[in-house]
Design a protein around this motif. Structure first.
Motif, mmCIF file in Angstrom:
data_model
loop_
_atom_site.group_PDB
_atom_site.id
_atom_site.type_symbol
_atom_site.label_atom_id
_atom_site.label_comp_id
_atom_site.label_asym_id
_atom_site.label_seq_id
_atom_site.Cartn_x
_atom_site.Cartn_y
_atom_site.Cartn_z
ATOM 1 N N VAL A 1 86.231 17.606 21.916
ATOM 2 C CA VAL A 1 84.621 17.911 21.857
ATOM 3 C C VAL A 1 83.857 17.200 20.666
ATOM 4 O O VAL A 1 84.057 17.227 19.361
ATOM 5 C CB VAL A 1 85.000 19.444 21.863
ATOM 6 C CG1 VAL A 1 83.534 19.873 21.231
ATOM 7 C CG2 VAL A 1 85.539 19.706 23.116
ATOM 8 N N VAL B 1 93.594 32.384 22.594
ATOM 9 C CA VAL B 1 92.613 32.606 23.471
ATOM 10 C C VAL B 1 92.551 34.283 23.731
ATOM 11 O O VAL B 1 91.821 34.963 23.747
ATOM 12 C CB VAL B 1 92.640 31.677 24.374
ATOM 13 C CG1 VAL B 1 91.204 32.774 25.847
ATOM 14 C CG2 VAL B 1 91.737 30.625 24.498
ATOM 15 N N ASN C 1 80.633 16.791 17.894
ATOM 16 C CA ASN C 1 79.867 17.588 17.474
ATOM 17 C C ASN C 1 78.634 16.653 17.370
ATOM 18 O O ASN C 1 79.413 15.234 16.258
ATOM 19 C CB ASN C 1 80.004 18.563 16.706
ATOM 20 C CG ASN C 1 80.243 19.539 16.549
ATOM 21 O OD1 ASN C 1 80.554 20.111 15.875
ATOM 22 N ND2 ASN C 1 80.860 19.990 18.054
ATOM 23 N N GLU D 1 89.631 17.570 11.003
ATOM 24 C CA GLU D 1 91.522 18.032 10.162
ATOM 25 C C GLU D 1 92.640 17.828 11.338
ATOM 26 O O GLU D 1 93.723 16.732 11.410
ATOM 27 C CB GLU D 1 92.146 19.093 9.444
ATOM 28 C CG GLU D 1 93.385 18.919 7.825
ATOM 29 C CD GLU D 1 92.571 18.112 7.407
ATOM 30 O OE1 GLU D 1 91.455 17.399 7.389
ATOM 31 O OE2 GLU D 1 93.608 17.325 5.929
ATOM 32 N N GLU E 1 91.201 23.766 18.224
ATOM 33 C CA GLU E 1 90.756 22.633 19.489
ATOM 34 C C GLU E 1 90.149 21.289 18.271
ATOM 35 O O GLU E 1 89.879 21.129 17.080
ATOM 36 C CB GLU E 1 88.760 23.365 19.628
ATOM 37 C CG GLU E 1 87.999 22.687 20.269
ATOM 38 C CD GLU E 1 87.155 23.477 21.033
ATOM 39 O OE1 GLU E 1 86.711 23.408 21.984
ATOM 40 O OE2 GLU E 1 86.159 24.092 20.127
ATOM 41 N N ALA F 1 89.732 29.880 28.071
ATOM 42 C CA ALA F 1 89.100 31.304 28.487
ATOM 43 C C ALA F 1 89.338 31.013 30.111
ATOM 44 O O ALA F 1 89.650 32.309 30.694
ATOM 45 C CB ALA F 1 87.509 31.305 28.050
ATOM 46 N N LEU G 1 78.782 18.918 22.550
ATOM 47 C CA LEU G 1 79.991 19.412 23.158
ATOM 48 C C LEU G 1 80.223 18.989 24.354
ATOM 49 O O LEU G 1 81.073 19.142 24.905
ATOM 50 C CB LEU G 1 79.643 20.474 23.280
ATOM 51 C CG LEU G 1 79.172 21.468 22.844
ATOM 52 C CD1 LEU G 1 78.848 23.176 23.805
ATOM 53 C CD2 LEU G 1 80.726 21.873 21.527
ATOM 54 N N LYS H 1 88.678 26.030 24.159
ATOM 55 C CA LYS H 1 88.051 26.828 24.868
ATOM 56 C C LYS H 1 87.908 27.549 25.916
ATOM 57 O O LYS H 1 87.794 28.398 26.008
ATOM 58 C CB LYS H 1 87.892 27.086 23.177
ATOM 59 C CG LYS H 1 88.475 27.403 21.887
ATOM 60 C CD LYS H 1 87.722 27.558 20.191
ATOM 61 C CE LYS H 1 86.221 26.811 20.249
ATOM 62 N NZ LYS H 1 86.249 27.804 18.935
ATOM 63 N N VAL H 2 86.543 26.147 26.454
ATOM 64 C CA VAL H 2 85.891 27.400 27.470
ATOM 65 C C VAL H 2 87.173 27.326 28.453
ATOM 66 O O VAL H 2 87.008 28.450 29.515
ATOM 67 C CB VAL H 2 85.133 26.728 27.594
ATOM 68 C CG1 VAL H 2 84.669 26.917 28.705
ATOM 69 C CG2 VAL H 2 83.381 26.970 27.075
ATOM 70 N N GLU H 3 87.354 25.989 28.852
ATOM 71 C CA GLU H 3 88.359 26.145 29.497
ATOM 72 C C GLU H 3 89.512 26.844 30.059
ATOM 73 O O GLU H 3 90.219 27.223 31.022
ATOM 74 C CB GLU H 3 89.059 24.581 30.329
ATOM 75 C CG GLU H 3 88.146 23.157 30.573
ATOM 76 C CD GLU H 3 88.319 22.228 30.013
ATOM 77 O OE1 GLU H 3 87.659 21.667 30.665
ATOM 78 O OE2 GLU H 3 88.982 21.436 29.372
ATOM 79 N N ILE I 1 88.330 19.335 8.514
ATOM 80 C CA ILE I 1 87.994 20.387 8.612
ATOM 81 C C ILE I 1 88.587 20.969 9.566
ATOM 82 O O ILE I 1 89.286 20.258 10.201
ATOM 83 C CB ILE I 1 86.550 20.177 9.322
ATOM 84 C CG1 ILE I 1 85.213 19.994 8.823
ATOM 85 C CG2 ILE I 1 85.627 22.019 10.167
ATOM 86 C CD1 ILE I 1 83.847 19.820 8.806
ATOM 87 N N ASP I 2 89.028 22.359 9.440
ATOM 88 C CA ASP I 2 89.675 23.223 10.189
ATOM 89 C C ASP I 2 89.420 23.553 10.779
ATOM 90 O O ASP I 2 89.060 24.739 11.045
ATOM 91 C CB ASP I 2 90.498 24.347 9.153
ATOM 92 C CG ASP I 2 91.947 24.948 9.957
ATOM 93 O OD1 ASP I 2 91.874 24.568 11.644
ATOM 94 O OD2 ASP I 2 92.388 25.743 9.093
ATOM 95 N N THR I 3 89.351 23.585 12.506
ATOM 96 C CA THR I 3 88.988 23.922 13.305
ATOM 97 C C THR I 3 89.859 24.093 13.880
ATOM 98 O O THR I 3 89.908 24.879 15.537
ATOM 99 C CB THR I 3 88.351 22.675 14.788
ATOM 100 O OG1 THR I 3 88.769 21.467 14.616
ATOM 101 C CG2 THR I 3 86.776 21.690 13.503
ATOM 102 N N TRP I 4 91.024 24.390 13.820
ATOM 103 C CA TRP I 4 91.711 25.622 14.574
ATOM 104 C C TRP I 4 92.711 24.254 16.195
ATOM 105 O O TRP I 4 92.869 22.984 15.354
ATOM 106 C CB TRP I 4 92.150 26.705 14.497
ATOM 107 C CG TRP I 4 93.680 27.318 14.624
ATOM 108 C CD1 TRP I 4 93.957 26.938 13.457
ATOM 109 C CD2 TRP I 4 94.083 27.826 15.248
ATOM 110 N NE1 TRP I 4 95.312 27.994 13.252
ATOM 111 C CE2 TRP I 4 95.368 28.637 14.582
ATOM 112 C CE3 TRP I 4 94.324 28.821 16.765
ATOM 113 C CZ2 TRP I 4 96.424 29.132 15.414
ATOM 114 C CZ3 TRP I 4 95.247 29.534 17.204
ATOM 115 C CH2 TRP I 4 95.888 29.823 16.893
#
Lengths: 507, 507
Positions: free
Chosen positions: A53, A262, A55, A72, A18, A132, A38, A128-130, A13-16
């Protein structure tokens, strides 16, 4: 307490950017250690560890209770084989978390702080949250010039640095960059071949578009491969004196590359981050001399001469401390440069200038000659004031065209460029009159809705510019799209407000 | 261009608050429309549509090219059946995107803007990146009191609102809340039964811990179910006058619940967001009267009397505009309240007070009586100044204990509470002396490392408090953990700095 062994499983799975780990809800470790969706976790196998992270999965089809799935990129980064034993722990916060929190609270960060933050970002230890949070907390004028210097330094330290030692024979390694904000401004694809043909080394790396309809990398990609590993890039520059590559893949400033992912959805592009991003990539690429183009205009990134001077001073401060020779050029940013907006249409403009096509946009030609002239004057053998004349000769003789073709061949020529998007709509002038204003931001937005830069053929083709006379109903520009829905979005937006102000009639 | 039909597939992956869609890289739609990993998309089926973030899958085992996978929550929200036809489009930015960007740029938002932002957040149309940007852009003093009022109003409008019309027989619906920052401060579990026993309705909803080792919901969950649907909650309060539930699941302020998920990892807890979060939940729960506890101390959330007064005024401004009767009480926040820190240990303290155990922490008892007294005085039949006496009688008579047992039974009693974590370490005093200071933040951090609140039995048990004499080597407090690694983290941190300052010896 002993934990059962988990077997790693590549989930494809491509989560880019993260890292994501997947555990089954019935995994004994989930229950024993209190993991939740999370949760931030550390996963280790064979001496290597990554942050991810979590899931939680309910579907036994995807994952068994004693398997740990990885996206991935996470799988690649951990470097384990399918089925290897892995351990999972609650992650300690990244080392720079306290510094991040202080910056969020509005404090000034020191050199060590910024190095720690950037090292964590480059190692993909921020969620991503950090990310941003960091981007928002350091935007606008939240970074002072010392902080910008340290951020730039840290970004260079976190990446690879190209070394041209000897290659230039003592000559400068030159580059140019535009801070952006003006659509269609593809001077680099003219300037690099001119300067390379003059004999200077010009290893240009560009980003893809952040908030605009096309970056130089997007446009160059219409003609050639742009994702080049550092070694490959070096060979190309040795062979043909220049290149037009994408900085991210070249691993020159990995932290910047993570941050841009981001900044893009938030449409944030703030002075401190911009300066660090640009200068870190230039210095990492080994440049010793840089011409920087700051377009000024009411709808450009920089709205006034005063703001441009303020930005110029911070650029000069950081460049000077880091040993880069910098020439800042303020240019006309009141309207787009050239006619095309979007990768394919901009590539067409560039080729028209190189081929002396009678249709070639003269403003693009003039601006490229001006910038190339300043770069050529970095050559100690050239007299001050001779640069533009030399650049004009190289362009008019056809040598610049031949040099661009050589660069394209060296990077890897792609199949014939695709045509502009086949679905079109001509946006009509609402009245007789003269073009008195063009809103760059609105045009960029309309071009974006048409599908640029993801769809290379999408974008706008401008028929008139500032000062041109138009008659009611005549087309101001043509929208090109590849997908009906995109044409619909762009058309609706253009009919609502075309971005053109026409005097002598209602807009 | 016609797109092929995709069949939706439930993937059973729990991505919590973010909708995630999965397409195979070979899906013709991915190529035709230029979708990338992390593209924002809109997915529609049968008249219903959701926003999601796209992950691209390479593994045919997970997904076929003509399937569109959805995470568990996204699937539930779309409301389609496995195999139904779905369509996917690039998402238009959420309606409030322009307002978000203006707030990021430091502008003031109006009523409409904040209603649009909160509506988008509640409908889960923001990505985590956008949520983080909003949280950071509105933190510290970035929201003025009008903005806080509009944010509060918008949060109420985005959720369900409980109506106690008639149930109170015209009597006030009372509640209490503490802004947090002081570990162990579990007065609610004493105050609610006292006030309910007096005859007032007290439908208390609490959040789980945001940045602390335990929230009231976490501690109450040791004894009873806390995730109650609004109808159920209503029945319980009708039956026993009070409840101690978790606000999030009760759907009272869904936007707040989404925001907390981002604030938690960033450890952000800023005044404007805090006020909107607290008051929106209280008003949505139908409260007419509220006692608000603001602890003040050097390591509490509010450091000084002046800061507490400033915060109090904004609370009062918003409450007054929204028709809520508010009493703000400033309390001693120099050290934890009670002895236990962490869900199980705090529940133990509460039960000791209710049972008149000789070990019962007297500071917890005194504070609960003070707050309950103020609430009882909301009853028009009670004379000013009589509240504390009434509260003390209810507690000492055993009626408060019986009432808490009734509330626990009504919400759903859980199995016998687990014991405190079996792995322990006693942190020794470094020297003879007197306890002169206790750092709340550090203690909370050590308790967090020990596993609280995820591991209910983890946390700290304090043996000495401010003013107590200790001898070198005597234990200051005991760390409880359920997992060896957690004990190790907490122990290392405590040995580095115990959070206790001892005078008459080095700390």
């Amino acid at each position: 307490m002993n934990r059962p062994t988990l077997a790693v499983r590549r989930l494809g799975i491509d989560t880019w950017r993260e890292n994501v780990a997947f555990l089954h809800r019935d995994c004994p470790v989930v229950r024993a250690a209190g993991f939740q969706a999370l949760s931030k976790v550390t996963i280790a196998a064979g001496g290597q560890s990554i942050a991810a992270v979590l899931n939680v999965v309910d579907d036994a089809h995807l994952l068994e209770p004693l398997q740990l799935g990885l996206s991935e990129q996470a799988f690649a980064r951990l470097g384990a084989a399918d089925g290897d034993a892995v351990s999972i722990e609650h992650a300690a916060p990244p080392p720079s978390h306290a510094a991040l929190r202080r910056k969020i609270a509005g404090e000034r960060l020191g050199r060590e702080d910024l190095h720690a933050v950037v090292a964590d970002i480059a190692a993909e230890r921020y969620t991503k949250v950090e990310l941003a949070a960091f981007v928002v907390a350091t935007q606008q004028y939240e970074l002072d010039r010392e902080e910008v210097l340290h951020l730039t330094e840290a970004m260079i330290a976190a990446g690879r640095r190209l070394d041209w030692n000897g290659s230039g024979g003592g000559r400068p390694i030159v580059d140019k960059h535009c801070i952006g904000g003006v659509p269609g401004n593809r001077t680099s694809m003219l300037v690099v071949p001119i300067v390379a043909e003059h004999g200077l080394l010009c290893p240009k790396t560009s980003s893809r578009a952040i908030t605009s309809p096309a970056g130089t990398a997007d446009t160059m990609e219409v003609l050639a491969e742009v994702e080049l590993a550092p070694e490959r890039l070096k060979q190309i520059v040795h062979a043909v004196n220049g290149c037009l590559a994408w900085g991210g893949t070249a691993a020159l400033s990995p932290a910047d590359d993570v941050l841009i992912a981001v900044e893009r959805p938030l449409a944030i592009d703030s002075p401190g981050q911009m300066i660090a991003s640009i200068l870190s990539k230039k210095i990492a690429a080994g440049s010793t001399h840089l011409v920087l183009d700051i377009p000024v205009g009411p709808t450009a990134k920089v709205h006034s001469e005063a703001a441009a001077q303020r930005l110029k001073r911070v650029f000069e401060f950081v460049a000077e401390r880091l040993g880069l020779t910098l020439e800042v050029v303020l240019t006309d940013g009141r309207q787009p440069v050239g006619r095309g907006i979007g990768p394919v249409l901009e590539a067409r403009d560039v080729m028209q200038v190189l081929r002396h096509d009678p249709q070639a946009p003269q403003d693009l030609r003039a601006k490229a000659i001006r910038l190339a002239g300043r770069m050529i004057e970095f050559d100690p053998a050239v007299r001050g004031g001779d640069g533009e004349r030399i650049a004009t000769q190289i362009l008019d003789s056809g040598r610049a065209l031949a040099r661009l073709e050589a660069i394209v061949d060296a990077q890897g020529r792609r199949a014939e460029p695709p045509p502009p998007g086949p679905l079109v709509f001509d946006v009509p002038a609402p009245a007789d009159g003269v073009v008195a204003g063009i809103d760059n931001l609105r045009l960029a937005r309309i071009a974006g809705l048409s599908g640029a830069p993801q769809m290379a053929g999408a974008g706008l083709d401008l028929f008139v510019k500032l000062g041109d006379a138009v008659r009611r109903g005549e087309p101001l520009y043509r929208i090109h799209a590849c997908v009906a829905a995109d044409l619909g979005f762009a058309r609706r937006e253009a009919l609502h407000d075309s971005a053109y102000a026409i005097t002598g009639g209602a807009r």
